[in-house]
Write a protein that holds these residues in place. Structure first.
Motif, PDB file in Angstrom:
ATOM      1  N   GLN A   1      26.993  -1.439  26.964  1.00 39.95           N
ATOM      2  CA  GLN A   1      27.060  -0.838  25.637  1.00 39.95           C
ATOM      3  C   GLN A   1      25.648  -0.569  25.114  1.00 39.95           C
ATOM      4  OE1 GLN A   1      29.913  -2.992  23.142  1.00 39.95           O
ATOM      5  NE2 GLN A   1      29.355  -1.701  21.438  1.00 39.95           N
TER       6      GLN A   1
ATOM      7  N   LEU B   1      24.217  -7.601  22.752  1.00 41.36           N
ATOM      8  CA  LEU B   1      25.629  -7.225  22.601  1.00 41.36           C
ATOM      9  C   LEU B   1      25.972  -6.103  23.570  1.00 41.36           C
ATOM     10  CD1 LEU B   1      25.834  -7.219  18.700  1.00 41.36           C
ATOM     11  CD2 LEU B   1      26.215  -9.109  20.275  1.00 41.36           C
TER      12      LEU B   1
ATOM     13  N   THR C   1      32.987  -2.473  25.378  1.00 45.20           N
ATOM     14  CA  THR C   1      34.078  -2.726  24.431  1.00 45.20           C
ATOM     15  C   THR C   1      35.328  -3.270  25.114  1.00 45.20           C
ATOM     16  OG1 THR C   1      33.182  -0.854  23.224  1.00 45.20           O
ATOM     17  CG2 THR C   1      35.301  -1.703  22.474  1.00 45.20           C
TER      18      THR C   1
ATOM     19  N   ASP D   1      34.887  -6.768  25.575  1.00 37.42           N
ATOM     20  CA  ASP D   1      34.876  -7.440  24.270  1.00 37.42           C
ATOM     21  C   ASP D   1      36.270  -7.961  23.910  1.00 37.42           C
ATOM     22  OD1 ASP D   1      32.227  -7.355  23.527  1.00 37.42           O
ATOM     23  OD2 ASP D   1      32.377  -5.413  22.522  1.00 37.42           O
TER      24      ASP D   1
ATOM     25  N   TYR E   1      31.462 -11.986  15.400  1.00 37.81           N
ATOM     26  CA  TYR E   1      31.400 -11.213  16.642  1.00 37.81           C
ATOM     27  C   TYR E   1      32.029  -9.830  16.459  1.00 37.81           C
ATOM     28  CZ  TYR E   1      31.507 -10.189  21.631  1.00 37.81           C
ATOM     29  OH  TYR E   1      31.306  -9.622  22.859  1.00 37.81           O
TER      30      TYR E   1
ATOM     31  N   MET F   1      31.175  -5.110  17.459  1.00 35.16           N
ATOM     32  CA  MET F   1      31.969  -4.339  18.415  1.00 35.16           C
ATOM     33  C   MET F   1      31.995  -2.824  18.207  1.00 35.16           C
ATOM     34  SD  MET F   1      35.079  -7.011  19.152  1.00 35.16           S
ATOM     35  CE  MET F   1      36.113  -5.776  19.933  1.00 35.16           C
TER      36      MET F   1
END
Lengths: 127, 462
Positions: B132, B137, B141, B144, B185, B189
Motif C-alpha cells: 500500500q 502501514l 487492504t 488488512d 488501526y 485503512m
C-alpha cells in the motif's frame, strides 16, 4: 489519595485532552482545502498519488517531512528539477545515478505513471 | 551462581499450579516464541538496511532488493512481533487477574494462525511489490481485513474472559488499551486523496498507538508484573496505574500535534503540539519514580531479580528513549531543523527498544520460565541478553544521533545538498552496522536462553 480519586483524574484528564484534540481535528478539516490548494487536486494528482504508493517511494524518500531518510525529500522536487528531471530520475535511475554512491532502483515506471507522478509532485510543491 | 538465579516461586509454594495457575495461560507460550523469533528476523533485516547506508550497493542488487522494500519488512516485523507479544502478555495475565480460564483456547490459537499467516503473506507480498506504499502501514487492504478479523477474535476472547471473571483495574486498563488500539488501526485503512489528510490520519495510528493505546497496554502489563514480583499491595499498584495513564493520555493525545507542524495543517497545532508534547516526559518520570519508590516504601523483597532488572530497564529505557530523546526534538523551534532526518531514526530506535521491546521481554521473562516449569532458573543468559542488547541499542542511538546532527547542520543550516550530507554521515552507519551485529547476537542469546537453554531446573527454590 485514594484509588477512586486517581480513577477520576484519569477520566477527566483523558477526556479533556481528547476534546481539545477532536476540536483541532475538526478545525483542520475546515481549513485543509485552503491550506493545500485542494482546488488544484485533480484526478491526475490522485493517480500520481496511487503511483507514489504503488512504487513504495515513501519508504526511501521523505515528503512533507515524513517517511524515510534514505533518499532526498521530494516535497519541492518539482521546483528543484522540474518535470523532465523527475521523469528522467524515475525512468532511468541507473543512468542518472551511475556515478552516485547511493543508487535508486529501476521500478519500471511507465510514461503514463511518470506523468501522473509529475502532477502529484507539482501539487505537493505548492503546499 | 546464586546471584544470577531467579527465584520464581513464593516461599513455600511447591506445586505447578502455583507457577501457572490456569491451564489456558499456556497459549501465551506460542505467542512469545513466535514474537521473539520475529524480533531476531527484524534485526537481521535491519543489518541489510545499515549496509545499504554504509556502502554502495550495485545497481543490479538495488533493482531486485530495493531499500524501501526491506525497510518495509523491518518496520512491519517490529509492529507484528510487538503486537503478538502484547497479545501473548494479555493471554497470560488475564486468567490470573480474572481468576478463570480463557474464554476459548481454540479461538486464541485460530487468531494466532490468522495473524502470523497474514504477516507472512504480507512479507512475501512486499518482496513482489504488493504494497500500500505508506510507511509502516504498507499492508495491502485485502490483508488488512484479515488483521481486523484476527484483532476482533482477540478482543472478543479477552473481552469475554474479562467480563465473565473478576474485574480489576489492570484488566480494565488492558482491555481499554486494546480496544483503543484496534479502533485506531481502522483510520489507517482507507485511501486518502489529499496527502496532508493522509498523513494526518497516519499519525492517528502511529502516534496514538505508541503514545496512547500502547502506553495503556504497557502500563497494565507492567503493573501486573510489578505486583507479582515486588509484593506491593494491589491498591497501591492500581492507584499509580490510573495516575500514570492519566498523564500519558492527557499529554499524549493532544501531543499528536507535534507531528502536524509542517504538514499543511493549521498553525494552532504548533502551540498545542509543542506544549503538550513537552509535558509527555512527565508520566515517564512518574513511572520511574513510582517503580523505585513503591518498592522502597513498602519495604518488600524482590522475588525475581531477572524480571525486576527488565522492569527497571523498561522504566529507564522509556525515560531515555521516549522521554529525553523525544523531548530534544519535539519543540517546533528545534523540529523545524531536525524533522525528517536521522535524529528521528535515533529517537525511534532507542524509544521502541527502551519502551516496548524491554516491556515485552519483561513479560516474557516473567512468564516463559513458568510455562517451561522452572522453579529455579539461571538468569545468566537473561542478563547477558539484557546488557548486550541494551548497550547495542544505545550505540545505535548515538550513531544515528550523530548522523542526524551532521545531516541537520549540513543540509538545514548550511543549505548544502542531501548527498553532501550523506557522504559525511556514511562513517557513522558503518559504526551502526557493528552495533546492529552485536544487537543481533544479543537477541540470539536472549532467544536461546529463554526457549532453548539448558531447560528447566527441577530443584525447588529455598
Amino acid at each position: 489519595m485514594s484509588k477512586r480519586t486517581a480513577f477520576w483524574i484519569f477520566v477527566i484528564g483523558t477526556t479533556s485532552s481528547l476534546a481539545l484534540f477532536l476540536f483541532l481535528t475538526w478545525d483542520t478539516h475546515r481549513q485543509v482545502n485552503a491550506l493545500t490548494h485542494a482546488d488544484k487536486l485533480d484526478e491526475q494528482v490522485v493517480a500520481g498519488k496511487h503511483v507514489w504508493e504503488k512504487k513504495n517511494c515513501n519508504n526511501c524518500h521523505t515528503i512533507l517531512g515524513f517517511g524515510v531518510y534514505y533518499a532526498p525529500d521530494l516535497t519541492n522536487v518539482y521546483q528543484r528539477i522540474g518535470a523532465d528531471g523527475i521523469i528522467a530520475a524515475v525512468q532511468h535511475p541507473e543512468d542518472l545515478y551511475a556515478d552516485s554512491f547511493r543508487k535508486m532502483p529501476n521500478l519500471g515506471v511507465t510514461d503514463q505513471e511518470a506523468a501522473d507522478l509529475v502532477a502529484f509532485l507539482e501539487w505537493t510543491s505548492n503546499i | 551462581m546464586a546471584v544470577s538465579e531467579a527465584v520464581i516461586t513464593n516461599a513455600g509454594d511447591s506445586n505447578d499450579r502455583e507457577l501457572v495457575p490456569y491451564r489456558s495461560q499456556a497459549v501465551a507460550y506460542w505467542y512469545f516464541i513466535i514474537a521473539l523469533a520475529l524480533f531476531v528476523l527484524q534485526i537481521a533485516v535491519g543489518l541489510w538496511l545499515a549496509i545499504s547506508y554504509a556502502f554502495t550497493i550495485p545497481q543490479g542488487i538495488v533493482d531486485v532488493l530495493p531499500f524501501g522494500m526491506t525497510r518495509a519488512m523491518h518496520t512491519n516485523l517490529l509492529v507484528l512481533w510487538l503486537l503478538l507479544g502484547f497479545m501473548g502478555g494479555a493471554y497470560y495475565l488475564v486468567p490470573e487477574e480474572s481468576e478463570r480460564e480463557i474464554y476459548s483456547v481454540k479461538l486464541a490459537y485460530l487468531q494466532l494462525l490468522i495473524l502470523v499467516g497474514t504477516g507472512v503473506a504480507a512479507l512475501v507480498g512486499f518482496a513482489f511489490g504488493w504494497t500500500q506504499g505508506r510507511p509502516i502501514l504498507e499492508i495491502p487492504t485485502l490483508l488488512d481485513f484479515f488483521i481486523v478479523a484476527g484483532a476482533l477474535i482477540f478482543l472478543f476472547n479477552i473481552g469475554m474472559t474479562v467480563l465473565k471473571g473478576r474485574k480489576t483495574a489492570i484488566t480494565g486498563m488492558l482491555l481499554g488499551g486494546l480496544v483503543f488500539l484496534a479502533l485506531l488501526y481502522l483510520f489507517g485503512m482507507p485511501f486518502y486523496r489529499n496527502l496532508t489528510i493522509d498523513w494526518f490520519y497516519w499519525w492517528w495510528v502511529v502516534h496514538l498507538w505508541v503514545e496512547g493505546a500502547w502506553e495503556l497496554v504497557t502500563a497494565a502489563i507492567l503493573a501486573f508484573v510489578l505486583y507479582k514480583v515486588t509484593g506491593v499491595r494491589r491498591q497501591v499498584v492500581e492507584k499509580y496505574l490510573y495516575l500514570e495513564t492519566a498523564l500519558f493520555l492527557f499529554t499524549g493525545i493532544a501531543g499528536t500535534g507535534h507531528h502536524y507542524y509542517w504538514l499543511g495543517a493549521p498553525r494552532a497545532w504548533l502551540w498545542v503540539g509543542g506544549i503538550f508534547s513537552a509535558m509527555e516526559v512527565l508520566p515517564i518520570i512518574a513511572m520511574v519514580v513510582d517503580t523505585f519508590l513503591t518498592h522502597r516504601r513498602e519495604g518488600t523483597k524482590i522475588k525475581n531479580k531477572v524480571v525486576w532488572t527488565f522492569a527497571v530497564g523498561t522504566a529507564i529505557g522509556h525515560l531515555i528513549g521516549a522521554g529525553a530523546w523525544g523531548f530534544v526534538h519535539t519543540l517546533p523551534q528545534i523540529n523545524y531543523y531536525t524533522h525528517g532526518s536521522q535524529v528521528t531514526a535515533s529517537h525511534g530506535h532507542v524509544a521502541f527498544f527502551g519502551a516496548y521491546v524491554l516491556l515485552n521481554l519483561t513479560m516474557f521473562w516473567y512468564a516463559v520460565p513458568r510455562l517451561r516449569g522452572s522453579r529455579l532458573y539461571s538468569g545468566t543468559g537473561a542478563y547477558w541478553g539484557f546488557w548486550i542488547m541494551g548497550l547495542s541499542v544505545i550505540g545505535l542511538g548515538v550513531c544515528f544521533g550523530i548522523a542526524g546532527v551532521l545531516q541537520t547542520y549540513i543540509e538545514r543550516v548550511m543549505g548544502l545538498g542531501f548527498m553532501t550530507a550523506q557522504a559525511q554521515m556514511q562513517f557513522w552507519f558503518k559504526v551502526a552496522l557493528f552495533f546492529g551485529a552485536s544487537l543481533l547476537i544479543g537477541s540470539l542469546v536472549t532467544f536461546w536462553s529463554m526457549f532453548l537453554g539448558k531447560g528447566p531446573k527441577t530443584k525447588t527454590a529455598g
